[in-house]
Design a protein around this motif. Structure first.
Motif, PDB file in Angstrom:
ATOM      1  N   LYS A 143       0.822  -1.217   0.000  1.00 15.35           N
ATOM      2  CA  LYS A 143       0.000   0.000   0.000  1.00 15.35           C
ATOM      3  C   LYS A 143       0.853   1.264   0.000  1.00 15.35           C
ATOM      4  O   LYS A 143       0.548   2.239  -0.700  1.00 15.35           O
ATOM      5  N   ALA A 144       1.930   1.265   0.759  1.00 13.53           N
ATOM      6  CA  ALA A 144       2.789   2.454   0.855  1.00 13.53           C
ATOM      7  C   ALA A 144       3.490   2.738  -0.469  1.00 13.53           C
ATOM      8  O   ALA A 144       3.610   3.904  -0.887  1.00 13.53           O
ATOM      9  N   GLU A 145       3.961   1.680  -1.144  1.00 10.16           N
ATOM     10  CA  GLU A 145       4.634   1.872  -2.428  1.00 10.16           C
ATOM     11  C   GLU A 145       3.661   2.395  -3.488  1.00 10.16           C
ATOM     12  O   GLU A 145       3.992   3.285  -4.281  1.00 10.16           O
ATOM     13  N   ILE A 146       2.451   1.839  -3.467  1.00  7.11           N
ATOM     14  CA  ILE A 146       1.430   2.306  -4.407  1.00  7.11           C
ATOM     15  C   ILE A 146       1.104   3.772  -4.141  1.00  7.11           C
ATOM     16  O   ILE A 146       1.032   4.587  -5.063  1.00  7.11           O
ATOM     17  N   ASP A 147       0.948   4.116  -2.881  1.00  2.00           N
ATOM     18  CA  ASP A 147       0.625   5.496  -2.530  1.00  2.00           C
ATOM     19  C   ASP A 147       1.735   6.451  -2.992  1.00  2.00           C
ATOM     20  O   ASP A 147       1.447   7.532  -3.526  1.00  2.00           O
ATOM     21  N   GLY A 148       2.967   6.052  -2.818  1.00  2.00           N
ATOM     22  CA  GLY A 148       4.079   6.900  -3.227  1.00  2.00           C
ATOM     23  C   GLY A 148       4.092   7.141  -4.728  1.00  2.00           C
ATOM     24  O   GLY A 148       4.292   8.277  -5.189  1.00  2.00           O
ATOM     25  N   ARG A 149       3.860   6.085  -5.495  1.00  2.00           N
ATOM     26  CA  ARG A 149       3.862   6.225  -6.950  1.00  2.00           C
ATOM     27  C   ARG A 149       2.689   7.072  -7.439  1.00  2.00           C
ATOM     28  O   ARG A 149       2.836   7.916  -8.328  1.00  2.00           O
ATOM     29  N   VAL A 150       1.520   6.820  -6.871  1.00  2.00           N
ATOM     30  CA  VAL A 150       0.329   7.560  -7.306  1.00  2.00           C
ATOM     31  C   VAL A 150       0.488   9.042  -7.008  1.00  2.00           C
ATOM     32  O   VAL A 150       0.227   9.898  -7.854  1.00  2.00           O
ATOM     33  N   ARG A 151       0.939   9.356  -5.809  1.00  2.00           N
ATOM     34  CA  ARG A 151       1.071  10.772  -5.446  1.00  2.00           C
ATOM     35  C   ARG A 151       2.175  11.461  -6.256  1.00  2.00           C
ATOM     36  O   ARG A 151       2.056  12.644  -6.602  1.00  2.00           O
ATOM     37  N   ALA A 152       3.213  10.724  -6.600  1.00  2.00           N
ATOM     38  CA  ALA A 152       4.270  11.302  -7.443  1.00  2.00           C
ATOM     39  C   ALA A 152       3.724  11.649  -8.824  1.00  2.00           C
ATOM     40  O   ALA A 152       3.976  12.746  -9.352  1.00  2.00           O
ATOM     41  N   ARG A 153       2.950  10.733  -9.417  1.00  2.00           N
ATOM     42  CA  ARG A 153       2.383  10.995 -10.740  1.00  2.00           C
ATOM     43  C   ARG A 153       1.358  12.132 -10.673  1.00  2.00           C
ATOM     44  O   ARG A 153       1.261  12.947 -11.596  1.00  2.00           O
ATOM     45  N   MET A 154       0.616  12.198  -9.581  1.00  2.00           N
ATOM     46  CA  MET A 154      -0.371  13.271  -9.452  1.00  2.00           C
ATOM     47  C   MET A 154       0.320  14.626  -9.343  1.00  2.00           C
ATOM     48  O   MET A 154      -0.145  15.623  -9.909  1.00  2.00           O
ATOM     49  N   GLU A 155       1.422  14.679  -8.639  1.00  2.00           N
ATOM     50  CA  GLU A 155       2.185  15.928  -8.547  1.00  2.00           C
ATOM     51  C   GLU A 155       2.733  16.313  -9.919  1.00  2.00           C
ATOM     52  O   GLU A 155       2.657  17.476 -10.343  1.00  2.00           O
ATOM     53  N   GLN A 156       3.278  15.333 -10.625  1.00  8.24           N
ATOM     54  CA  GLN A 156       3.904  15.602 -11.915  1.00  8.24           C
ATOM     55  C   GLN A 156       2.902  16.021 -12.981  1.00  8.24           C
ATOM     56  O   GLN A 156       3.245  16.751 -13.912  1.00  8.24           O
TER      57      GLN A 156
END
Length: 414
Positions: free
Chosen positions: A115-128
């Motif tokens: 869950k933490a890895e997924i959250d990190g990737r999703v939030r990174a793409r949302m920022e970008q």
């Protein structure tokens, strides 16, 4: 040349007695934007489905990095196809899921990440992709442009090396079409993926594509740069390009690049030996700042406003104009020399300073997602041609003479 990322060799596909692809050959290179053009129903989407592995050819070979896909071990083939993502024509967002959950879906469905890895990737793409403030919203609460960004963020969240776009601008108005293409081009540069588009939006795709593949009568009849396509002699040019491109560019109302060249050649035939003409090149500066602060739609509205203002002034005195790059325009002034053109441009510059640049700003602001002011400038350059000179080098020469003729400042001055 480097080994192609993807190569089709004599690929044939039939559905029953109907042949859709007939011994198709083409190459796609890594890190480029390649656009497949052709009439509706010609088989463009069938090519994408072969690339992503949804279809297999009846005959022929598909290679990834020089290796036949059919000869790869199952694990190798799966690994190659896993690096491909697909952005659907209608976005295919789930209305019952938030923006965050739509973007997270491919990771939840196709990976074993916690869950933490997924959250990190999703939030990174949302920022970008500038979606951080929309995480808890639902697709129905978003503008069409933001929905496209959500679809793109979802396509990119798995870190693909190849992204397929199936008619990404279908059903959109001219400003939105160009905004979507601009968004794809910017993120392709930002993330470095290989983009493969299926489109019939000509000439819009010319401004973002490195290579064009032309599908005609079940075969690829052309592959090369947009510039090379303009000199391509084939029935495809008359039957397909003319029907797709049209007489005028949809966004600006200016002549299409093809029609612009036809008009110039017609002028050349009528000129007497030694009679000159001039070319004026205009550039809208700080386009990236407009995109960053006001959005893609606002940037395309600014481009449209600039094209309309150029046409309004120069067509009245016999000039004809086209868009040569995303934010660049060229105008031919027949039967003129540098002195006359400079006098015309000075008068035009005064109109631009007085009203033109404000019209451009007002149009952009109507499409903007914020009320923030963005400073930008208009540059212009002039070059002189003669009857035996090709227009391309004259346009290039005018580019070297660019200077600011109008500027919008946020303190209200121009």
């Amino acid at each position: 040349m480097d080994t192609p990322l993807i190569e089709f060799q004599e690929v044939t596909k039939r559905f029953g007695s109907r042949t859709i692809l007939d011994a198709v050959n083409f190459r796609i290179y890594e890190g480029e934007v390649t656009t497949i053009i052709g009439l509706s129903g010609s088989g463009k989407s069938v090519i994408l489905k072969h690339i992503i592995g949804l279809l297999r050819p009846d005959q022929g070979t598909i290679l990834f990095r020089g290796m036949p896909l059919a000869e790869m071990r199952k694990r190798e083939a799966a690994a190659s196809l896993a690096r491909i993502s697909y952005m659907f024509q209608d976005n295919a967002l789930f209305d019952s899921l938030t923006v965050y959950d739509n973007i997270a879906l491919p990771l939840r469905e196709t990976t074993n990440l916690d869950k933490a890895e997924i959250d990190g990737r999703v939030r990174a793409r949302m920022e970008q992709t500038e979606l951080a403030d929309a995480a808890a919203k639902y697709p129905s609460e978003l503008s069409g442009g933001m929905q496209k960004r959500v679809a793109l963020a979802r396509a990119l969240v798995t870190d693909p090396r190849i992204v397929l776009f199936d008619e990404p601008t279908s059903g959109q108005d001219p400003v939105r079409k160009n905004a979507i293409l601009s968004m794809i081009a910017q993120y392709q540069r930002k993330f470095g993926f290989t983009a493969i588009l299926v489109s019939h939006e000509i000439p819009d795709v010319y401004f973002i594509s490195n290579r064009i593949l032309a599908l005609y009568d079940r075969k690829i009849v052309f592959q090369g740069s947009p510039e090379e396509l303009e000199d391509f002699a084939h029935p495809f040019k008359d039957e397909v390009i003319r029907s797709l491109e049209g007489f005028q560019e949809e966004l600006t109302g200016l002549y299409s690049r093809r029609q612009f060249k036809i008009l110039n050649h017609a002028q050349l035939k009528r000129r007497e030996y030694g009679e000159t003409y001039t070319v004026v090149v205009f550039v809208l500066d700080e386009l990236d700042a407009i995109v960053a602060n006001l959005g893609y739609d606002a940037a395309q509205e600014a481009i449209r406003g600039m094209g309309m203002f150029i046409d309004k002034h120069f067509s009245a005195i016999g000039g004809f104009s086209t868009r040569t790059q995303t934010n660049e325009f060229a105008t031919v002034l027949p039967y003129s020399d540098l002195d006359e053109a400079e006098s015309i441009l000075r008068a035009f510059g005064k109109d631009f300073e007085g009203q033109g640049i404000r019209d451009i700003w007002d149009g952009a602001r109507r499409r903007a997602f914020s009320g923030e002011c963005v400073e930008f400038a208009i540059q212009a350059g002039i070059a002189q041609g003669d009857p035996i000179a090709e227009i391309g080098p004259i346009i290039a020469s005018a580019r070297h003479q660019l200077k600011v003729i109008a500027r919008l400042r946020c303190d209200g001055r121009v």
